[in-house]
Design a protein around this motif. Structure first.
Motif, short mmCIF file in Angstrom:
data_model
loop_
_atom_site.label_atom_id
_atom_site.label_comp_id
_atom_site.label_asym_id
_atom_site.label_seq_id
_atom_site.Cartn_x
_atom_site.Cartn_y
_atom_site.Cartn_z
N LEU A 26 0.83 -1.20 0.00
CA LEU A 26 0.00 0.00 0.00
C LEU A 26 0.86 1.25 0.00
O LEU A 26 0.58 2.22 -0.73
CB LEU A 26 -0.94 0.01 1.20
CG LEU A 26 -1.88 1.22 1.25
CD1 LEU A 26 -2.90 1.16 0.12
CD2 LEU A 26 -2.57 1.31 2.60
N THR A 27 1.91 1.25 0.79
CA THR A 27 2.81 2.41 0.84
C THR A 27 3.38 2.71 -0.53
O THR A 27 3.39 3.87 -0.97
CB THR A 27 3.94 2.15 1.86
OG1 THR A 27 3.34 1.98 3.16
CG2 THR A 27 4.92 3.30 1.90
N ARG A 28 3.82 1.69 -1.23
CA ARG A 28 4.36 1.88 -2.57
C ARG A 28 3.32 2.52 -3.49
O ARG A 28 3.60 3.47 -4.22
CB ARG A 28 4.84 0.54 -3.13
CG ARG A 28 5.50 0.62 -4.49
CD ARG A 28 5.82 -0.76 -5.05
NE ARG A 28 4.64 -1.53 -5.38
CZ ARG A 28 3.87 -1.33 -6.46
NH1 ARG A 28 4.15 -0.37 -7.30
NH2 ARG A 28 2.83 -2.10 -6.68
N LEU A 29 2.11 2.02 -3.44
CA LEU A 29 1.05 2.51 -4.32
C LEU A 29 0.62 3.94 -3.96
O LEU A 29 0.48 4.79 -4.85
CB LEU A 29 -0.15 1.57 -4.27
CG LEU A 29 0.08 0.19 -4.87
CD1 LEU A 29 -1.05 -0.76 -4.48
CD2 LEU A 29 0.23 0.28 -6.37
N VAL A 30 0.43 4.20 -2.68
CA VAL A 30 -0.03 5.54 -2.26
C VAL A 30 1.04 6.59 -2.58
O VAL A 30 0.72 7.68 -3.06
CB VAL A 30 -0.42 5.57 -0.77
CG1 VAL A 30 -0.70 6.99 -0.31
CG2 VAL A 30 -1.62 4.66 -0.52
N ARG A 31 2.29 6.27 -2.33
CA ARG A 31 3.36 7.24 -2.62
C ARG A 31 3.48 7.56 -4.10
O ARG A 31 4.05 8.59 -4.46
CB ARG A 31 4.69 6.73 -2.07
CG ARG A 31 4.75 6.80 -0.56
CD ARG A 31 6.07 6.29 -0.04
NE ARG A 31 6.14 6.40 1.41
CZ ARG A 31 7.11 5.87 2.13
NH1 ARG A 31 8.10 5.20 1.55
NH2 ARG A 31 7.11 6.02 3.45
N SER A 32 2.91 6.71 -4.96
CA SER A 32 2.95 6.99 -6.39
C SER A 32 1.77 7.85 -6.85
O SER A 32 1.74 8.28 -8.00
CB SER A 32 3.00 5.68 -7.19
OG SER A 32 1.75 5.02 -7.13
N GLU A 33 0.81 8.11 -5.97
CA GLU A 33 -0.32 8.96 -6.32
C GLU A 33 0.18 10.39 -6.53
O GLU A 33 0.95 10.90 -5.72
CB GLU A 33 -1.37 8.96 -5.21
CG GLU A 33 -2.04 7.63 -4.99
CD GLU A 33 -2.97 7.63 -3.78
OE1 GLU A 33 -3.22 8.70 -3.18
OE2 GLU A 33 -3.42 6.53 -3.40
N PRO A 34 -0.26 11.06 -7.60
CA PRO A 34 0.23 12.41 -7.87
C PRO A 34 -0.04 13.40 -6.74
O PRO A 34 0.75 14.30 -6.50
CB PRO A 34 -0.51 12.83 -9.14
CG PRO A 34 -1.19 11.64 -9.66
CD PRO A 34 -1.19 10.58 -8.61
#
Length: 97
Positions: A26-34
């Motif tokens: 989840l951390t990886r995915l959320v940190r990729s949110e613009p």
């Protein structure tokens, strides 16, 4: 104005490894949110089953994009079976000054 919060939850005994894996993904995915400016998950030093997640989003729109992401719904649905209580406790924050 940024949208800032922290979420707290306690993992059920026996679910520690699965939730840690879920949080890393989840951390990886959320940190990729613009619109994500910060996403920092922590566990309590004296009790690694207690999680604290500090989150900052650019604005309300960025936060809405975050909470409607498919991976977030999937994460929350699985997390519900691994934590104590009815869900994460959210605390909304605002800057001082």
């Amino acid at each position: 104005m940024t949208k800032t919060l922290y979420a707290e939850f306690t993992v059920k005994p026996g679910s520690e490894a699965r939730v840690a894996d879920m949080m890393r993904e989840l951390t990886r995915l959320v940190r990729s949110e613009p619109g994500n400016e910060l996403f920092l998950p922590y566990t309590r030093d004296t009790n690694p089953r207690e999680y604290f997640v500090f989150e900052v989003y650019r604005d309300e729109g960025a936060f809405q994009e975050h909470i409607t992401a498919d991976y977030g719904r999937t994460f929350n649905a699985e997390l519900a079976g691994h934590i104590e209580g009815d869900g994460s406790v959210l605390t909304w924050l605002r800057p001082v000054g």
